[in-house]
Scaffold this active site. Sequence first.
Site, short mmCIF file in Angstrom:
data_model
loop_
_atom_site.label_atom_id
_atom_site.label_comp_id
_atom_site.label_asym_id
_atom_site.label_seq_id
_atom_site.Cartn_x
_atom_site.Cartn_y
_atom_site.Cartn_z
N LYS A 175 36.82 31.62 28.43
CA LYS A 175 37.55 32.84 28.11
C LYS A 175 38.93 32.81 28.74
O LYS A 175 39.06 32.84 29.96
CB LYS A 175 36.80 34.07 28.64
CG LYS A 175 37.39 35.36 28.07
CD LYS A 175 37.04 36.58 28.90
CE LYS A 175 38.12 37.00 29.87
NZ LYS A 175 39.40 37.39 29.28
N GLU A 250 39.08 30.12 42.36
CA GLU A 250 40.49 29.88 42.75
C GLU A 250 41.18 31.23 42.68
O GLU A 250 41.39 31.76 41.58
CB GLU A 250 41.14 28.87 41.81
CG GLU A 250 40.51 27.50 41.81
CD GLU A 250 40.62 26.81 43.15
OE1 GLU A 250 41.54 27.13 43.93
OE2 GLU A 250 39.76 25.95 43.43
N CYS A 284 50.35 31.02 41.60
CA CYS A 284 49.58 31.33 42.81
C CYS A 284 50.11 30.56 44.01
O CYS A 284 49.86 30.94 45.15
CB CYS A 284 48.12 31.00 42.58
SG CYS A 284 47.88 29.32 41.98
N GLU A 386 49.28 40.26 48.08
CA GLU A 386 49.83 39.42 47.02
C GLU A 386 50.60 40.28 46.02
O GLU A 386 50.05 41.24 45.48
CB GLU A 386 48.71 38.67 46.29
CG GLU A 386 49.27 37.70 45.26
CD GLU A 386 48.18 37.01 44.44
OE1 GLU A 386 47.25 37.69 44.00
OE2 GLU A 386 48.30 35.79 44.24
P1 NDP Z 1 42.47 38.61 36.98
O1 NDP Z 1 41.56 38.42 38.12
O2 NDP Z 1 42.82 39.98 36.55
O3 NDP Z 1 41.91 37.90 35.67
C1 NDP Z 1 41.54 36.53 35.64
C2 NDP Z 1 40.60 36.30 34.47
O4 NDP Z 1 39.38 36.99 34.72
C3 NDP Z 1 41.12 36.84 33.15
O5 NDP Z 1 40.70 36.01 32.09
C4 NDP Z 1 40.44 38.20 33.07
O6 NDP Z 1 40.36 38.68 31.76
C5 NDP Z 1 39.07 37.85 33.64
N1 NDP Z 1 38.28 38.96 34.12
C6 NDP Z 1 38.70 40.19 34.53
N2 NDP Z 1 37.63 40.94 34.89
C7 NDP Z 1 36.52 40.18 34.71
C8 NDP Z 1 35.13 40.38 34.90
N3 NDP Z 1 34.64 41.54 35.34
N4 NDP Z 1 34.29 39.37 34.63
C9 NDP Z 1 34.76 38.19 34.18
N5 NDP Z 1 36.06 37.94 33.95
C10 NDP Z 1 36.94 38.92 34.23
O7 NDP Z 1 43.75 37.75 37.33
P2 NDP Z 1 45.10 37.69 36.55
O8 NDP Z 1 44.84 37.26 35.14
O9 NDP Z 1 45.82 38.97 36.81
O10 NDP Z 1 45.82 36.47 37.27
C11 NDP Z 1 46.59 36.61 38.41
C12 NDP Z 1 45.79 36.23 39.62
O11 NDP Z 1 45.32 34.89 39.50
C13 NDP Z 1 46.61 36.25 40.87
O12 NDP Z 1 45.90 36.89 41.89
C14 NDP Z 1 46.82 34.79 41.20
O13 NDP Z 1 47.02 34.52 42.54
C15 NDP Z 1 45.55 34.19 40.71
N6 NDP Z 1 45.71 32.77 40.48
C16 NDP Z 1 45.11 31.88 41.33
C17 NDP Z 1 45.31 30.52 41.18
C18 NDP Z 1 44.64 29.54 42.08
O14 NDP Z 1 44.59 28.36 41.72
N7 NDP Z 1 44.12 29.92 43.22
C19 NDP Z 1 46.17 30.00 40.12
C20 NDP Z 1 46.73 31.02 39.28
C21 NDP Z 1 46.51 32.36 39.46
P3 NDP Z 1 41.52 39.63 31.18
O15 NDP Z 1 42.83 39.08 31.58
O16 NDP Z 1 41.30 39.54 29.73
O17 NDP Z 1 41.25 40.98 31.76
#
Ligand code: NDP
Length: 485
Positions: A175, A250, A284, A386
């Site tokens: 997803k 991550e 990130c 963050e």
């Molecule tokens: P989110 O945590 O909001 O979303 C990440 C993914 O999880 C999306 O596909 C989202 O779907 C999905 N999601 C949301 N709620 C649920 C749930 N209850 N169950 C399963 N899946 C769910 O993060 P962001 O998309 O806002 O990304 C930014 C974040 O990602 C930042 O905190 C950043 O630091 C982190 N990040 C970490 C990295 C690493 O390697 N450590 C690399 C890149 C980013 P949807 O968007 O459709 O709601």
Amino acid sequence: MPMFRIQNYLNGQLVAPASGQYLPNIEPATGQVYGEIPDSGPVDVAAAVAAAEAALPAWRARPAEERGRLLEKIADLIDANLERLAQAESRDNGKPLALARVMDIPRAASNFRFFGTAAPHFATEAHVQEGLALNYTVRHPVGVVGCISPWNLPLYLFTWKIAPALAVGCCVVAKPSEITPATAFLLSALCIEAGLPAGVLNIIHGTGPGCGQALVEHPGIKAISFTGGTATGRHLAATAAPLFKKLSLELGGKNPNLVFADCDLAAAVRTSIRSSFANQGQICLCGSRLFVERPIYEQFKTEFLRQLADQTVGDPLDAATKQGALASEAHLHKVLAYIKLAHDEGGTLLAGGHRATVPGRCADGYFLEPTVFEGLPYDCRTNQEEIFGPVVTLTPFDTEAEVLHMANSTEYGLSATIWTQNLTRAHRLSQALHSGVVWVNTWLHRDLRTPFGGMKNSGVGREGGLEALRFFTEAQNVCISLTGG
Ligand code: NDP
């Protein structure tokens, strides 16, 4: 112009969601709806898991070399479609097209090529007990796995998860973020063109709560590789842990950038501009807390602000643009709220601080000026939470112990950068930093073989190289007696 309608990739076919419902897909640079995304839910997820389960026996039985060749074919197709994919990524995410061309899409191809060629090299161990027994380890694919990725590096991070899972013989239900689904959809078509067997990879689009949650809860999903925010990761872990699923998380970061007086100042400033503002600060690994040793603080600040003036905010399609739009309106408002907080906490604004206006077709886009504050305590919220946008703070330091304390003070531990010409200090500090990744005199230099991941609340587990191949496999020990009983 007709709406760009995205479909799910289910059992080898591009199909509508079971509900028949779609969500709007917004172009961040214009603020306009330009497409539709399937609003999938548990029914679509269940169908995808069933397709993946049906495909699993044949896929895992294929020789690793054959699986690898298919992954390399997908990599070749990504290369061949680079321009189309880069344009889709830029439009969907708001990032400069020039960046998508040189970073996001080439890296997505590298992910498939790297793990495609890694699969036949993946070896296991043997442990010999002299004269008594021979133990050898077999690594079985975990089964059907879930891959959930965020919006900041959409195809780059999506493929970083999918490729190793497929390489070791797992089947995948993935997803992408609903905010940036376009390139994952285009990837579906490339997988069909490459001849990936039906059901081996399924891509289901929808919201986190509606679709992601169903994926995490589904009993057929044996492991979940997730990249996203720390709060979502915590929720996901609470759901998946009682079901005894393997988890790779991550999560967020608040990365320190330690600049010592003996550094190559020109290189430190040049790269710090990039590590602060690349992809609008939405990586990130961006270094959002810049700690500068006091003797060069003013000099660093002056040069940093001078180079900041070249970070042109503009239409992502414009070749001169260095800063595109933030990924969504909600995210823009979140970052603006942090700018207000930085003022409230007593910070001095050195640059930016406002929504940016880009005339013409981008007049309603989600643009923000690159923003710099100084004068904030290291332990205030601005310096601890963050922000994930083009907002950084500058803080002077006097001693190594002091900067180490400040650098390690957050709940996060993803990456850190050190700028110094002192080799001993570089080694000493690297090991004292609570960060999964440390760069010395560089930033975002990646070797796909290295372990990648965060300490503390930045994550659990490591991706990359053998770590990823191990994550998607289950180790089994076979012990053979050498004495016959
Ligand atoms: P989110 O945590 O909001 O979303 C990440 C993914 O999880 C999306 O596909 C989202 O779907 C999905 N999601 C949301 N709620 C649920 C749930 N209850 N169950 C399963 N899946 C769910 O993060 P962001 O998309 O806002 O990304 C930014 C974040 O990602 C930042 O905190 C950043 O630091 C982190 N990040 C970490 C990295 C690493 O390697 N450590 C690399 C890149 C980013 P949807 O968007 O459709 O709601």
